[in-house]
Design an enzyme around this catalytic site. Sequence first.
Site, PDB file in Angstrom:
ATOM      1  N   HIS A   1      -5.653  -6.112  -6.866  1.00 45.20           N
ATOM      2  CA  HIS A   1      -4.572  -5.122  -6.764  1.00 45.20           C
ATOM      3  C   HIS A   1      -4.724  -4.078  -7.888  1.00 45.20           C
ATOM      4  CE1 HIS A   1      -0.236  -4.405  -5.227  1.00 45.20           C
ATOM      5  NE2 HIS A   1      -0.692  -3.290  -5.763  1.00 45.20           N
TER       6      HIS A   1
ATOM      7  N   ARG B   1      -0.830  -2.912   1.083  1.00 46.57           N
ATOM      8  CA  ARG B   1      -0.127  -4.107   0.623  1.00 46.57           C
ATOM      9  C   ARG B   1      -0.723  -5.317   1.331  1.00 46.57           C
ATOM     10  NH1 ARG B   1       1.439  -1.954  -3.171  1.00 46.57           N
ATOM     11  NH2 ARG B   1       3.570  -1.546  -3.868  1.00 46.57           N
TER      12      ARG B   1
HETATM   13  P1  NDP Z   1       3.771   7.615   1.688  1.00 44.08           P
HETATM   14  O1  NDP Z   1       5.180   7.199   1.887  1.00 44.08           O
HETATM   15  O2  NDP Z   1       3.494   8.967   1.166  1.00 44.08           O
HETATM   16  O3  NDP Z   1       2.986   7.483   3.075  1.00 44.08           O
HETATM   17  C1  NDP Z   1       3.172   6.403   3.928  1.00 44.08           C
HETATM   18  C2  NDP Z   1       2.464   6.701   5.241  1.00 44.08           C
HETATM   19  O4  NDP Z   1       2.593   5.549   6.075  1.00 44.08           O
HETATM   20  C3  NDP Z   1       3.055   7.887   6.007  1.00 44.08           C
HETATM   21  O5  NDP Z   1       2.052   8.609   6.647  1.00 44.08           O
HETATM   22  C4  NDP Z   1       3.951   7.201   7.023  1.00 44.08           C
HETATM   23  O6  NDP Z   1       4.153   7.931   8.222  1.00 44.08           O
HETATM   24  C5  NDP Z   1       3.125   5.962   7.330  1.00 44.08           C
HETATM   25  N1  NDP Z   1       3.954   4.904   7.911  1.00 44.08           N
HETATM   26  C6  NDP Z   1       5.030   4.277   7.378  1.00 44.08           C
HETATM   27  N2  NDP Z   1       5.527   3.385   8.256  1.00 44.08           N
HETATM   28  C7  NDP Z   1       4.768   3.458   9.364  1.00 44.08           C
HETATM   29  C8  NDP Z   1       4.800   2.814  10.621  1.00 44.08           C
HETATM   30  N3  NDP Z   1       5.723   1.902  10.918  1.00 44.08           N
HETATM   31  N4  NDP Z   1       3.857   3.142  11.524  1.00 44.08           N
HETATM   32  C9  NDP Z   1       2.925   4.089  11.256  1.00 44.08           C
HETATM   33  N5  NDP Z   1       2.839   4.745  10.066  1.00 44.08           N
HETATM   34  C10 NDP Z   1       3.756   4.434   9.144  1.00 44.08           C
HETATM   35  O7  NDP Z   1       3.086   6.489   0.777  1.00 44.08           O
HETATM   36  P2  NDP Z   1       1.852   6.638  -0.213  1.00 44.08           P
HETATM   37  O8  NDP Z   1       0.740   7.274   0.511  1.00 44.08           O
HETATM   38  O9  NDP Z   1       2.274   7.232  -1.499  1.00 44.08           O
HETATM   39  O10 NDP Z   1       1.532   5.087  -0.506  1.00 44.08           O
HETATM   40  C11 NDP Z   1       1.195   4.206   0.532  1.00 44.08           C
HETATM   41  C12 NDP Z   1       1.233   2.773   0.050  1.00 44.08           C
HETATM   42  O11 NDP Z   1       0.107   2.484  -0.770  1.00 44.08           O
HETATM   43  C13 NDP Z   1       2.405   2.392  -0.853  1.00 44.08           C
HETATM   44  O12 NDP Z   1       3.572   2.152  -0.100  1.00 44.08           O
HETATM   45  C14 NDP Z   1       1.911   1.139  -1.533  1.00 44.08           C
HETATM   46  O13 NDP Z   1       2.264   0.013  -0.774  1.00 44.08           O
HETATM   47  C15 NDP Z   1       0.380   1.297  -1.517  1.00 44.08           C
HETATM   48  N6  NDP Z   1      -0.166   1.444  -2.861  1.00 44.08           N
HETATM   49  C16 NDP Z   1      -1.088   0.521  -3.291  1.00 44.08           C
HETATM   50  C17 NDP Z   1      -1.650   0.634  -4.539  1.00 44.08           C
HETATM   51  C18 NDP Z   1      -2.715  -0.305  -5.001  1.00 44.08           C
HETATM   52  O14 NDP Z   1      -3.095  -0.272  -6.165  1.00 44.08           O
HETATM   53  N7  NDP Z   1      -3.272  -1.142  -4.142  1.00 44.08           N
HETATM   54  C19 NDP Z   1      -1.256   1.708  -5.457  1.00 44.08           C
HETATM   55  C20 NDP Z   1      -0.324   2.638  -4.898  1.00 44.08           C
HETATM   56  C21 NDP Z   1       0.204   2.491  -3.648  1.00 44.08           C
HETATM   57  P3  NDP Z   1       4.867   9.383   8.210  1.00 44.08           P
HETATM   58  O15 NDP Z   1       3.837  10.329   7.624  1.00 44.08           O
HETATM   59  O16 NDP Z   1       5.122   9.664   9.638  1.00 44.08           O
HETATM   60  O17 NDP Z   1       6.077   9.243   7.354  1.00 44.08           O
HETATM   61  C1  OXD Z   2       2.022   0.772  -6.175  1.00 44.35           C
HETATM   62  C2  OXD Z   2       1.097  -0.283  -6.565  1.00 44.35           C
HETATM   63  O1  OXD Z   2       2.774   0.611  -5.220  1.00 44.35           O
HETATM   64  O2  OXD Z   2       0.587  -0.250  -7.710  1.00 44.35           O
HETATM   65  O3  OXD Z   2       2.003   1.825  -6.840  1.00 44.35           O
HETATM   66  O4  OXD Z   2       0.799  -1.166  -5.771  1.00 44.35           O
END
Ligand code: NDP
Ligand code: OXD
Length: 312
Positions: A275, A227
């Site tokens: 994005h 993000r």
């Molecule tokens: P998940 O919820 O599966 O994974 C999130 C990861 O981030 C986990 O490993 C989690 O830790 C870690 N995390 C969360 N908070 C913290 C913190 N405070 N400190 C350290 N680690 C942290 O999410 P996804 O992998 O499915 O997606 C990740 C992000 O990708 C989405 O939230 C979205 O914002 C972004 N995204 C962007 C897209 C784009 O087109 N640019 C498309 C899709 C998604 P833990 O394993 O310990 O829970």
């Molecule tokens: C998502 C994105 O969060 O598209 O899936 O950014």
Amino acid sequence: MSKGKVLLSITGFNPRRWQELLSADREVVLSPEGATDPTIEYAVVWRQPANVLKNLPNLKAIFSVGAGVDHILADRTVPDVPIVRVVAENLTQYMTEYVVWRVLDHHRLGLAYRTQQKRKVWRELPQRTAADTSVGIMGLGALGRAAAAALLSLGFRVNGWSRSGGSMEGVSTFGGEAGLTPFLNATDMLVVLLPLTPATRGIVDYGLLRQLRRQNGHGATLVNAGRGRLQKDDDILRALEDGTLREASLDVFEVEPLPKTSGLWSHPRVFVTPHAAAVSDPNHLVGPMLAQMDAHDSGAPLENLVDRTAGY
Ligand code: NDP
Ligand code: OXD
């Protein structure tokens, strides 16, 4: 008995295809009939207008159109019903492709060779091996783990940082605040796949970038597909200018669309995408959403639920 209605509340893009596909199984409305519409049982949303969900007495669950849910929780009036986010093979595949594409392009000196080609320069540049390069993934969740697996298969060394520090075979994992500095110190290329939460907002700042490893005097590389508000755009520009960063690939920005005035657009060592790293394709996502609604109506638990206290 007829199925409950779906509120499809989308801003920022045309929801026509989502509407068509959802309508195959349930009545879809684009806004509630009156602030307290009792006929709506599910909401499918992307950056819904503020307050639109707050007074729906029979709302059973909210489905995010994306993997992230910051766009939903930004509205403090969202009621305390379950929120389901996207975890889907095709979205994961898109993100894996994006990460591999950007890591390989930086690793194989794509930018330098494109510059040479423009000038018709025939010069081989020194190439490091993948085994000498550590890619550090911030956020080792559904997307981070898939990207890590793909990078491992290409021979990179992979580090992962998450809240829990959970393990993954072949990956050096680090957890929480205590693990952040050691993770960064062992990372040449940083890939950000974190969710945006109160704990992660602005985390990718100059101080963090300074802690990345800069081997043989080379700056480190940043790839952010999580993000935009995880990062400070100006700090990235500063890090590029003073050599802290060699190059960056950015799919997300503090303000989107990226303002025309941003120095990131024209920076010669920044690769910008709008994005678009992993798009949510309704042709793949609506079927499972409708199936979850039916299953939930029959008493089954919802999958891919958001932990509202953590914000992801
Ligand atoms: P998940 O919820 O599966 O994974 C999130 C990861 O981030 C986990 O490993 C989690 O830790 C870690 N995390 C969360 N908070 C913290 C913190 N405070 N400190 C350290 N680690 C942290 O999410 P996804 O992998 O499915 O997606 C990740 C992000 O990708 C989405 O939230 C979205 O914002 C972004 N995204 C962007 C897209 C784009 O087109 N640019 C498309 C899709 C998604 P833990 O394993 O310990 O829970
Ligand atoms: C998502 C994105 O969060 O598209 O899936 O950014």
